[in-house]
Scaffold this motif. Structure first.
Motif, PDB file in Angstrom:
ATOM      1  N   LYS A  20     -28.108  17.829  23.918  1.00 31.70           N
ATOM      2  CA  LYS A  20     -27.151  18.943  23.919  1.00 31.70           C
ATOM      3  C   LYS A  20     -26.363  18.992  22.612  1.00 31.70           C
ATOM      4  CE  LYS A  20     -23.327  20.867  26.668  1.00 31.70           C
ATOM      5  NZ  LYS A  20     -22.904  21.682  25.592  1.00 31.70           N
ATOM      6  N   VAL A  21     -25.805  17.862  22.228  1.00 31.74           N
ATOM      7  CA  VAL A  21     -24.972  17.826  21.021  1.00 31.74           C
ATOM      8  C   VAL A  21     -25.813  18.104  19.774  1.00 31.74           C
ATOM      9  CG1 VAL A  21     -23.492  16.374  19.571  1.00 31.74           C
ATOM     10  CG2 VAL A  21     -23.278  16.267  22.056  1.00 31.74           C
ATOM     11  N   MET A  22     -26.967  17.475  19.697  1.00 34.74           N
ATOM     12  CA  MET A  22     -27.797  17.619  18.508  1.00 34.74           C
ATOM     13  C   MET A  22     -28.319  19.048  18.359  1.00 34.74           C
ATOM     14  SD  MET A  22     -30.719  14.978  17.243  1.00 34.74           S
ATOM     15  CE  MET A  22     -32.058  15.541  18.244  1.00 34.74           C
ATOM     16  N   SER A  23     -28.630  19.701  19.463  1.00 43.05           N
ATOM     17  CA  SER A  23     -29.135  21.075  19.372  1.00 43.05           C
ATOM     18  C   SER A  23     -28.058  22.041  18.906  1.00 43.05           C
ATOM     19  CB  SER A  23     -29.696  21.527  20.719  1.00 43.05           C
ATOM     20  OG  SER A  23     -28.672  21.680  21.671  1.00 43.05           O
ATOM     21  N   GLU A  24     -26.808  21.684  19.127  1.00 47.28           N
ATOM     22  CA  GLU A  24     -25.690  22.547  18.720  1.00 47.28           C
ATOM     23  C   GLU A  24     -25.119  22.184  17.353  1.00 47.28           C
ATOM     24  OE1 GLU A  24     -22.940  21.971  21.924  1.00 47.28           O
ATOM     25  OE2 GLU A  24     -24.154  23.125  23.344  1.00 47.28           O
ATOM     26  N   ARG A  25     -25.112  20.869  17.022  1.00 44.61           N
ATOM     27  CA  ARG A  25     -24.397  20.422  15.821  1.00 44.61           C
ATOM     28  C   ARG A  25     -25.218  19.580  14.862  1.00 44.61           C
ATOM     29  NH1 ARG A  25     -20.473  18.322  19.762  1.00 44.61           N
ATOM     30  NH2 ARG A  25     -19.650  20.190  20.707  1.00 44.61           N
ATOM     31  N   ILE A  35     -21.638  12.364  22.101  1.00 39.37           N
ATOM     32  CA  ILE A  35     -22.760  12.157  23.029  1.00 39.37           C
ATOM     33  C   ILE A  35     -22.218  11.766  24.401  1.00 39.37           C
ATOM     34  CG2 ILE A  35     -24.785  10.723  23.532  1.00 39.37           C
ATOM     35  CD1 ILE A  35     -25.113  10.453  20.428  1.00 39.37           C
ATOM     36  N   ALA A  36     -21.268  10.835  24.409  1.00 35.09           N
ATOM     37  CA  ALA A  36     -20.671  10.384  25.666  1.00 35.09           C
ATOM     38  C   ALA A  36     -19.986  11.537  26.389  1.00 35.09           C
ATOM     39  CB  ALA A  36     -19.675   9.255  25.399  1.00 35.09           C
ATOM     40  N   LYS A  37     -19.261  12.342  25.651  1.00 33.37           N
ATOM     41  CA  LYS A  37     -18.568  13.495  26.241  1.00 33.37           C
ATOM     42  C   LYS A  37     -19.571  14.471  26.873  1.00 33.37           C
ATOM     43  CE  LYS A  37     -15.343  17.160  24.936  1.00 33.37           C
ATOM     44  NZ  LYS A  37     -14.589  17.730  23.806  1.00 33.37           N
ATOM     45  N   ALA A  38     -20.643  14.761  26.158  1.00 33.81           N
ATOM     46  CA  ALA A  38     -21.674  15.669  26.679  1.00 33.81           C
ATOM     47  C   ALA A  38     -22.372  15.078  27.896  1.00 33.81           C
ATOM     48  CB  ALA A  38     -22.695  15.997  25.598  1.00 33.81           C
ATOM     49  N   ALA A  39     -22.460  13.757  27.955  1.00 26.56           N
ATOM     50  CA  ALA A  39     -23.100  13.078  29.080  1.00 26.56           C
ATOM     51  C   ALA A  39     -22.127  12.815  30.228  1.00 26.56           C
ATOM     52  CB  ALA A  39     -23.701  11.759  28.611  1.00 26.56           C
ATOM     53  N   ALA A  40     -20.856  13.161  30.028  1.00 22.65           N
ATOM     54  CA  ALA A  40     -19.800  12.905  31.026  1.00 22.65           C
ATOM     55  C   ALA A  40     -19.685  11.409  31.332  1.00 22.65           C
ATOM     56  CB  ALA A  40     -20.038  13.714  32.294  1.00 22.65           C
ATOM     57  N   LEU A  41     -19.746  10.610  30.256  1.00 22.49           N
ATOM     58  CA  LEU A  41     -19.620   9.158  30.367  1.00 22.49           C
ATOM     59  C   LEU A  41     -18.642   8.665  29.311  1.00 22.49           C
ATOM     60  CD1 LEU A  41     -23.426   8.273  30.615  1.00 22.49           C
ATOM     61  CD2 LEU A  41     -21.781   8.261  32.498  1.00 22.49           C
ATOM     62  N   SER A  42     -18.301   7.399  29.382  1.00 21.62           N
ATOM     63  CA  SER A  42     -17.434   6.825  28.353  1.00 21.62           C
ATOM     64  C   SER A  42     -18.285   6.343  27.176  1.00 21.62           C
ATOM     65  CB  SER A  42     -16.644   5.642  28.930  1.00 21.62           C
ATOM     66  OG  SER A  42     -17.523   4.544  29.144  1.00 21.62           O
ATOM     67  N   ALA A 106     -34.409  21.899  23.300  1.00 18.29           N
ATOM     68  CA  ALA A 106     -35.461  20.966  22.877  1.00 18.29           C
ATOM     69  C   ALA A 106     -36.052  21.401  21.540  1.00 18.29           C
ATOM     70  CB  ALA A 106     -36.545  20.874  23.942  1.00 18.29           C
ATOM     71  N   VAL A 107     -36.261  22.708  21.371  1.00 17.40           N
ATOM     72  CA  VAL A 107     -36.808  23.212  20.106  1.00 17.40           C
ATOM     73  C   VAL A 107     -35.835  22.925  18.966  1.00 17.40           C
ATOM     74  CG1 VAL A 107     -37.435  25.306  18.836  1.00 17.40           C
ATOM     75  CG2 VAL A 107     -38.284  24.960  21.157  1.00 17.40           C
ATOM     76  N   ALA A 108     -34.557  23.242  19.175  1.00 19.81           N
ATOM     77  CA  ALA A 108     -33.557  22.993  18.136  1.00 19.81           C
ATOM     78  C   ALA A 108     -33.491  21.500  17.805  1.00 19.81           C
ATOM     79  CB  ALA A 108     -32.193  23.510  18.581  1.00 19.81           C
ATOM     80  N   SER A 109     -33.550  20.662  18.824  1.00 24.25           N
ATOM     81  CA  SER A 109     -33.509  19.223  18.586  1.00 24.25           C
ATOM     82  C   SER A 109     -34.754  18.736  17.859  1.00 24.25           C
ATOM     83  CB  SER A 109     -33.343  18.467  19.912  1.00 24.25           C
ATOM     84  OG  SER A 109     -32.069  18.727  20.443  1.00 24.25           O
ATOM     85  N   TRP A 110     -35.918  19.330  18.181  1.00 26.68           N
ATOM     86  CA  TRP A 110     -37.149  18.923  17.499  1.00 26.68           C
ATOM     87  C   TRP A 110     -37.075  19.245  16.007  1.00 26.68           C
ATOM     88  CZ3 TRP A 110     -40.387  15.454  18.842  1.00 26.68           C
ATOM     89  CH2 TRP A 110     -41.576  15.305  18.151  1.00 26.68           C
ATOM     90  N   SER A 169     -36.726  29.803  14.757  1.00 24.27           N
ATOM     91  CA  SER A 169     -35.948  30.118  15.961  1.00 24.27           C
ATOM     92  C   SER A 169     -34.716  29.233  16.091  1.00 24.27           C
ATOM     93  CB  SER A 169     -36.817  30.025  17.213  1.00 24.27           C
ATOM     94  OG  SER A 169     -37.245  28.702  17.422  1.00 24.27           O
ATOM     95  N   ALA A 170     -34.799  27.989  15.613  1.00 17.65           N
ATOM     96  CA  ALA A 170     -33.644  27.094  15.704  1.00 17.65           C
ATOM     97  C   ALA A 170     -32.654  27.315  14.579  1.00 17.65           C
ATOM     98  CB  ALA A 170     -34.111  25.641  15.701  1.00 17.65           C
TER      99      ALA A 170
END
Length: 199
Positions: A20-25, A35-42, A106-110, A169-170
């Protein structure tokens, strides 16, 4: 079927957080905290389950590759008894993941992963392995239509077109008309393969 362990669930959450984070930023801005924030973890749980951000990235590469292979195998199994041309089309459709299979994150991350493969030797090693296996599979399918001698160059051209669509596209959202990639690449494939049949 046994329930996945809590550890595996957490690892999956973390990998999904990086996606999620990598595809956006991008990768550089994907801090462990983000990453932790996006995963709802510490952040501590990210460090507990992975040695660092790069290990999460390598796991993501493996998972994205496995998902793409599953799509390809599912599409190919549906057209197994049809023509070799239909199998090439099925491969391209699966790789471009249109319709219900669409996965823009997934495409953006790839695309980001391909850039990291240039910068990081560890990422390059796994990325190259994945790309070579995918291209080899496409080459085998194209060889059934165009012959073994012409297949490597034709398959490489088609594979490059797919990767180019990913980058466009990405990188420039909205530039590629929605739903046009698969049909355009399939028409390119038809033109290339038709020209080999005439020769």
């Amino acid at each position: 079927m046994p329930r996945p362990s809590n550890t595996e669930e957490r690892r999956q959450q973390i990998v999904a957080g990086l996606l999620k984070v990598m595809s956006e930023r991008g990768y550089e801005r994907a801090s462990v905290g983000e990453i932790a924030k996006a995963a709802a973890l510490s952040p501590g749980l990210v460090h507990y389950h992975f040695s660092g951000k790069q290990e999460v990235l390598l796991t993501l590469v493996e998972q994205l590759a496995a998902q793409a292979r599953q799509r390809v195998e599912a599409k190919l199994s549906r057209v197994k008894s049809t023509s070799a041309r239909a199998q090439v089309d099925a491969f391209l459709e699966a790789f471009l993941a249109t319709g219900d299979d669409a996965a823009p994150n997934a495409v953006a991350s790839w695309v980001v992963i391909s850039a990291e493969a240039i910068r990081q030797p560890e990422v390059r090693a796994i990325y190259e392995q994945v790309v070579r296996a995918d291209l080899e599979r496409l080459t085998t399918l194209v060889a059934a239509v165009a012959g073994k001698r012409k297949a490597p160059a034709l398959a490489a051209g088609l594979f490059a077109a797919v990767q180019g669509y990913f980058v466009l596209s990405a990188s420039v959202p909205g530039l590629v008309p929605t739903g046009s990639a698969a049909s355009t690449v399939k028409r390119m494939a038809a033109g290339l393969l038709d020209s080999t049949e005439d020769a």
